[in-house]
Design an enzyme around this catalytic site. Structure first.
Site, PDB file in Angstrom:
ATOM      1  N   LYS A 141      16.428 -38.424  19.576  1.00 24.68           N
ATOM      2  CA  LYS A 141      17.296 -37.262  19.890  1.00 24.68           C
ATOM      3  C   LYS A 141      18.194 -36.932  18.704  1.00 24.68           C
ATOM      4  O   LYS A 141      18.298 -35.780  18.290  1.00 24.68           O
ATOM      5  CB  LYS A 141      18.168 -37.592  21.111  1.00 24.68           C
ATOM      6  N   ASN A 142      18.829 -37.952  18.165  1.00 18.55           N
ATOM      7  CA  ASN A 142      19.841 -37.682  17.126  1.00 18.55           C
ATOM      8  C   ASN A 142      19.228 -37.272  15.798  1.00 18.55           C
ATOM      9  O   ASN A 142      19.935 -36.753  14.927  1.00 18.55           O
ATOM     10  CB  ASN A 142      20.756 -38.894  16.949  1.00 18.55           C
ATOM     11  N   CYS A 183      28.873 -34.904  25.827  1.00 19.23           N
ATOM     12  CA  CYS A 183      29.354 -35.999  26.680  1.00 19.23           C
ATOM     13  C   CYS A 183      30.861 -36.125  26.649  1.00 19.23           C
ATOM     14  O   CYS A 183      31.494 -35.859  25.632  1.00 19.23           O
ATOM     15  CB  CYS A 183      28.795 -37.317  26.163  1.00 19.23           C
ATOM     16  N   ARG A 212      36.643 -35.229  20.962  1.00 18.03           N
ATOM     17  CA  ARG A 212      35.707 -35.227  19.831  1.00 18.03           C
ATOM     18  C   ARG A 212      35.994 -34.024  18.953  1.00 18.03           C
ATOM     19  O   ARG A 212      35.375 -32.975  19.077  1.00 18.03           O
ATOM     20  CB  ARG A 212      34.263 -35.230  20.326  1.00 18.03           C
ATOM     21  N   ILE A 265      36.300 -31.475  15.641  1.00 24.94           N
ATOM     22  CA  ILE A 265      35.302 -31.043  14.653  1.00 24.94           C
ATOM     23  C   ILE A 265      35.986 -30.693  13.334  1.00 24.94           C
ATOM     24  O   ILE A 265      35.442 -29.960  12.519  1.00 24.94           O
ATOM     25  CB  ILE A 265      34.455 -29.859  15.178  1.00 24.94           C
ATOM     26  N   ASP A 322      26.381 -46.153  20.575  1.00 26.49           N
ATOM     27  CA  ASP A 322      25.427 -45.643  21.567  1.00 26.49           C
ATOM     28  C   ASP A 322      24.692 -46.758  22.314  1.00 26.49           C
ATOM     29  O   ASP A 322      23.953 -46.479  23.260  1.00 26.49           O
ATOM     30  CB  ASP A 322      24.396 -44.725  20.890  1.00 26.49           C
ATOM     31  N   ARG A 348      19.789 -35.855  29.280  1.00 33.12           N
ATOM     32  CA  ARG A 348      20.102 -35.238  27.987  1.00 33.12           C
ATOM     33  C   ARG A 348      19.380 -35.987  26.866  1.00 33.12           C
ATOM     34  O   ARG A 348      19.066 -35.400  25.837  1.00 33.12           O
ATOM     35  CB  ARG A 348      21.617 -35.315  27.714  1.00 33.12           C
TER      36      ARG A 348
END
Ligand code: UD1
Length: 427
Positions: free
Chosen positions: A22-23, A116, A121, A123, A305, A397
C-alpha cells in the site's frame, strides 16, 4: 460501516502469498500524473486506499483500468488541478497529489487530507518542502492552494524524516528546473520503490534508502510497466498472527530483510523464524514469552505500522512487555479494545505496559484505525469465543481480502456488511 465476526480458538497454519505494498503503491499512483503516457502497475493491491486514489486520479481526468492486479493509468487526458473534497478526505495519501499535480499543472488546490485517526498528523513539512521548491502556498477555508509556475530545485533540509514529505518533495522536484537535494530524508523501503518507478519513467533520482535523496529535474517522463514491491507490513501482520495463535505460517513473495526488527522480536518471544530469499516462516511455541522493551522508530527501526500487531501478540505472552510509540502521538487506541477482550495493559503517555494473560476472550470491539484493527483480528482469532469488530472498512483500507487470507490459514472471519454500531445497539 461494516462488521466482521472473528471465530476464536484458531491456530493459523499454512502458506500465503503477500499483496503489493500500500505505502509504495499510493505515491507511485500519484506519480503517474508526472508521466503523460500510460503507465501499468503490476501487483497493485486491491484495497480501499488504492481505489480511492484511483478515484481521485479519474476525477482529475486520468483514464484508469484495472485487470486483476494490473492497473493502467493514462494521465495524458488529465486537466484538473482541484482535488475532490470527499475522496481526498478519505485518504491521507491524497496529500502526495499536491507535489505531482503542482509539477504537472503548475497549480494545485487540495483539501486537508484524511486518513487514520492516529494522532494529529500535520503536513507542515510537506508544505515547507514545496515552498523551498518555489511554490506559493496559501491555506484558505480548509483548503491548500498552491501555485508553482517556476518550480526550481533547492536543498530541502527536513527537520524530521517524514515519509510522506520526502515522497511529496521527490514528486514535485522531478519536473522542477535544476537539482533538488533532500537532507534527512526518510529511508523507508517504499521510498526506494518510488525512486525505482520514477527512474523507470526516465526521471533522474538517486539516493533513496539513505538520508540524502537527489533529484535532477527533467521536462517529462515516459510510460512504463512497473511491479510494486511486496507489502512488508501485511507480511508482518500474518506472521504476528502465527505468533499470537500458536501457529505456523509461511508468507511468500515477500522480502524478509525488510522486517528484520519484527522477526527479531518474534524470535525473542520464542518463535522459530526461517528466512529464505523471498519467503519467511514463523513457528510459534505454545505460549509466547514477553519482550522487555520495543520502541517504534523510522526505518530501519521497529515500524509503527507493526506496533499494534506486536501489542496483540504480547497481550498473551508470559511476563511484562513495554512498547514505546515514538512516531505517532496517539497510536494506542487498540489498547482499550484489547482490554475489552481481557488483556491487561496500561498506557502512560506514549508508553504501553503490557502484562500478558493466558487467554483473551471474545468481545464487541472497534477498529479505530487500519493497523489497530488488524491487531484486533489477530487477537480475536486467538481468543476464546467470538469477537465482533465494527468499522472493519478501516482494515480494508490496507488489507486485500483479509477474510480469505485468514481462511486459507484455517481461521474464520465472516463479513457482516452494514453492521450495527455498538452505540446504536444500546439506544
Ligand atoms: C507513512 C505511512 C504510514 C506510516 C508512517 C510512518 C504511507 C502512505 N503511510 O505515513 O503507514 O505509519 O509513514 O512510518 O506511506 N509529521 C509532521 N509534519 C509533517 C509530516 C509528518 O509533524 O508534515 C509527523 C507526523 O505527525 C508523525 C511523524 O511525523 O508524527 C511521521 O509521519 P510521516 O513519516 O510523515 O508518516 P506518513 O507519511 O503520514
Amino acid at each position: 460501516m461494516s462488521n466482521w465476526l472473528v471465530h476464536g480458538g484458531a491456530v493459523l497454519e499454512g502458506t500465503v502469498s503477500v499483496q503489493g505494498s500500500k505505502n509504495a503503491a499510493l505515491p507511485i499512483l500519484a506519480a503517474t500524473l508526472l508521466v503523460e503516457e500510460p503507465v501499468t502497475l503490476l501487483n497493485c493491491p486491491a484495497i480501499r486506499d488504492a481505489e480511492n486514489m484511483l478515484g481521485i486520479l479519474k476525477s482529475l481526468g486520468c483514464s484508469v483500468k484495472r485487470e486483476a492486479d494490473a492497473v493502467t493509468v493514462d494521465s495524458s487526458t488529465a486537466s484538473g488541478f482541484v482535488l475532490p473534497t470527499a475522496l481526498s478526505g478519505e485518504l491521507r495519501s491524497s496529500i502526495f497529489l499536491l507535489g505531482s499535480v503542482l509539477a504537472r499543472f503548475h497549480e494545485a488546490d487540495a483539501p486537508y487530507p484524511g486518513g487514520c485517526e492516529i494522532g494529529n498528523r500535520p503536513i507542515d513539512l510537506h508544505l515547507w518542502g514545496l515552498k523551498r521548491l518555489n511554490a506559493q502556498i496559501e491555506e484558505r477555508g480548509g483548503r491548500i492552494c498552491c501555485k508553482g509556475g517556476n518550480l526550481s530545485g533547492a536543498v530541502v533540509d527536513l527537520e524530521y524524516p517524514s515519509v510522506g514529505a520526502t515522497e511529496n518533495i521527490m514528486l514535485a522536484a522531478c519536473r522542477a528546473a535544476g537539482e533538488t537535494t533532500i537532507c534527512n530524508a526518510a529511508c523507508e523501503p517504499e521510498i526506494v520503490d518510488l525512486q525505482q518507478f520514477l527512474c523507470a519513467c526516465g526521471f533522474r533520482v538517486h539516493g533513496a534508502g539513505t538520508p540524502t535523496v537527489v533529484i535532477e529535474g527533467v521536462e517529462r517522463g515516459h510510460g512504463t510497466v512497473f511491479r510494486v514491491m511486496p507489502d512488508r507490513i501485511v507480511t508482518g501482520t500474518y506472521l504476528a498472527g502465527a505468533a499470537v495463535t500458536g501457529g505456523d505460517v509461511t508468507v511468500t513473495g515477500t522480502q524478509p530483510e525488510l522486517i528484520e526488527t519484527l522477526l527479531g522480536k518474534l524470535s525473542e518471544c520464542g518463535c522459530a523464524v526461517t528466512r529464505n530469499a523471498d519467503s519467511v516462516r514463523v513457528r510459534a511455541p505454545k505460549r509466547l514469552r514477553g519482550v522487555g522493551f520495543t520502541g517504534t522508530r523510522p526505518y530501519p527501526g521497529f515500524p509503527t505500522d507493526l506496533q499494534p500487531q506486536l501489542f496483540a501478540a504480547l497481550s498473551t505472552a508470559e511476563g511484562t512487555s513495554v512498547i514505546a510509540e515514538n512516531v505517532f502521538e496517539s497510536r494506542f487506541r487498540h489498547a482499550q479494545e484489547l482490554r475489552k477482550m481481557g488483556a491487561k495493559n496500561r498506557i502512560l503517555d506514549r508508553t504501553a505496559i503490557i502484562t500478558g494473560v493466558k487467554k483473551l476472550h471474545g468481545a464487541f470491539v472497534t477498529a479505530h484505525d487500519l493497523r489497530g484493527g488488524a491487531a484486533l483480528v489477530l487477537a480475536g482469532l486467538a481468543a476464546e469465543g467470538d469477537t465482533t469488530i465494527q468499522h472493519t472498512e478501516r482494515i480494508e483500507r490496507g488489507y486485500e481480502r483479509m477474510d480469505s487470507v485468514i481462511g486459507a490459514l484455517g481461521g474464520t472471519v465472516i463479513r457482516k456488511e452494514n453492521g450495527i454500531d455498538e452505540e446504536e445497539k444500546t439506544r
